[in-house]
Design an enzyme around this catalytic site. Structure first.
Site, PDB file in Angstrom:
ATOM      1  CG  HIS A  78      -1.697   1.033   1.272  1.00 42.01           C
ATOM      2  ND1 HIS A  78      -2.221   1.892   0.526  1.00 42.01           N
ATOM      3  CD2 HIS A  78      -2.373   1.593   2.720  1.00 42.01           C
ATOM      4  CE1 HIS A  78      -3.321   2.639   0.946  1.00 42.01           C
ATOM      5  NE2 HIS A  78      -3.204   2.469   2.318  1.00 42.01           N
ATOM      6  CG  HIS A 145      -8.137   2.957   2.666  1.00 35.04           C
ATOM      7  ND1 HIS A 145      -8.313   4.444   2.879  1.00 35.04           N
ATOM      8  CD2 HIS A 145      -7.026   2.736   2.954  1.00 35.04           C
ATOM      9  CE1 HIS A 145      -6.810   4.817   3.418  1.00 35.04           C
ATOM     10  NE2 HIS A 145      -6.245   3.638   3.590  1.00 35.04           N
ATOM     11  CE1 TYR A 192      -6.718   1.871   9.997  1.00 34.40           C
ATOM     12  CE2 TYR A 192      -8.025   0.446   8.600  1.00 34.40           C
ATOM     13  CZ  TYR A 192      -6.809   1.191   9.083  1.00 34.40           C
ATOM     14  OH  TYR A 192      -6.022   1.439   8.198  1.00 34.40           O
TER      15      TYR A 192
HETATM   16 FE1  FEO Z   1      -4.126   3.610   4.240  1.00 33.17          FE
HETATM   17 FE2  FEO Z   1      -2.741   2.397   7.169  1.00 33.17          FE
HETATM   18  O1  FEO Z   1      -2.734   3.265   5.431  1.00 33.17           O
END
Ligand code: FEO
Length: 389
Positions: A78, A145, A192
């Site tokens: 990511h 995401h 989260y």
């Molecule tokens: Fe989308 Fe923990 O970074």
């Protein structure tokens, strides 16, 4: 802190950020961790890095296990900088490493942040690399995401390195879910999901489908504890949250200038309670919107109130509604309320904003001219008590 073994030859080498209290506007009241993992084999792989200020900590932990020059692969699941921020320092000290990205989006993002000068090795769905005895298989999870997200799966060890998915902003001494109070961990997992993943339920479902056939001993996310004792719990929670069929419960949110809208909020809460519906009441002066959204994850109804200030909403309510619209919760109903002295534009504005955020109207906005008296409040309670939720 030492490098922590997950299994023989597999280590947590991340960092604990005990004092973090905000993550781009989301309150991290229990801090955070940036998890990175090291896999020792004929080839050595580092999975993800950490936020830039923790780069030396990461590299020191890796060096406890293996000389940095021996690392062959740096897998970047990511691009977001809490995981990629230490890539420049890591690549400077790991001359053999190939930087692996999931997709053109991942490579594009890393190139934008850190330049094109690294030996990128893009991977796509189904690609794998052999480390010797072990394999790393890549599972793209776009928009879970960010467009670049992926997970990495090691079938020989039955470990899913899930990056942000299944994570929690939770700083702790224990690295595993059975070393920390489960209720605390699950609350942070819910927070989260609500604040990061909620806009992407279809992508969360796709990820669950991709994960379902895998044999998994450990889910090793990039934030918080590693799941080993409660894997079914976190998978079931993601299924439930992404289904968007929350239990019958209510969240009442307001700000008030001289307590009239506050009195309405209390009367509305009484109405929900009279229906036998659990209610959470939040004054935006004292509750943070990231906590309110966490409560909304487990609630089917939302009532939002604002008095009228200068022909408009109170700015706190406006900020909450903007945040709500971005997270776009599905499967909720709600209504607007508020008191006013003249004008009264705010109440309709709240109603419009709720509709624009995808909240199905339960009733017309409730307007209260001046101070609500006992009869007004009793009537409001009765009206909410009789709503078909
Ligand atoms: Fe989308 Fe923990 O970074």
């Amino acid at each position: 802190m030492r490098a922590i073994p997950l299994k023989p030859g597999v280590y947590w080498v991340g960092a604990v950020d005990w004092f973090l209290r905000t993550f781009h506007g989301y309150t991290t009241d229990q801090g955070a961790t940036y998890n990175a993992y090291l896999i020792m084999d004929e080839k050595v792989a580092l999975i993800d890095t950490v936020k830039a200020p923790f780069a030396e900590e990461l590299l020191a932990r890796v060096a406890q296990v293996v000389p940095l020059e021996r690392v062959d692969y740096l897998v970047s699941n990511h691009v977001e900088m809490d995981h990629s921020g230490a890539i420049p320092q890591a690549m400077a000290r790991m001359p053999k490493a190939q930087l692996v990205t999931c997709s053109p989006q991942g490579q594009r993002g890393l190139t934008a942040h850190y330049g094109a000068g690294y030996p990128y090795l893009p991977v796509k769905a189904g690609d794998s690399i052999s480390l010797g005895r072990r394999t790393l298989r890549f599972i793209p999870t776009p928009m879970l995401h960010w467009p670049d997200n992926m997970m990495t799966y090691c079938p020989e060890e039955k470990i899913l390195f899930s990056n942000d998915a299944f994570g929690q902003h939770y700083a702790s001494g224990g690295r595993f879910d059975d070393e920390e109070p489960l209720a605390d961990v699950m609350r942070q997992a819910a927070k989260y999901y609500a604040n990061i993943v909620m806009p992407y339920p279809a992508q969360a479902k796709a990820a669950l489908k991709a994960v379902e056939p895998l044999a998994i001993d450990l889910i090793a996310p990039s934030h918080g504890v590693i799941w080993r004792a409660h894997i079914p719990d976190i998978l079931a929670a993601y299924k439930k949250w992404s289904d968007n069929t929350p239990p019958k419960a209510a969240v009442v949110v307001f700000d008030s200038m001289w307590h009239s809208t506050e009195k309405m909020a209390l009367a509305i809460s009484e109405g929900f309670l009279a229906q036998g519906v659990c209610v959470k009441l939040h004054d935006l002066k004292t509750s943070h919107m990231s906590d309110i959204i966490t409560d909304l994850l487990e609630a089917s109804c939302l009532a939002v109130g604002s008095p009228t200030l200068n022909n408009n909403l109170l700015p706190t309510v406006s900020a909450f509604l903007t945040y709500l619209a971005g997270l776009a919760p599905k499967g909720r109903k709600g209504f607007a309320f508020g008191s006013y002295g003249w004008g009264g534009q705010s109440i309709g504005q709240v109603g419009q904003a709720l509709t624009a955020a995808g909240i199905e109207p339960l009733m017309e906005p409730v307007r209260q001219h001046y101070v609500p008296g006992p009869d007004d409040l009793a009537a409001l309670t009765a009206r909410v008590r009789d709503l078909a939720l």
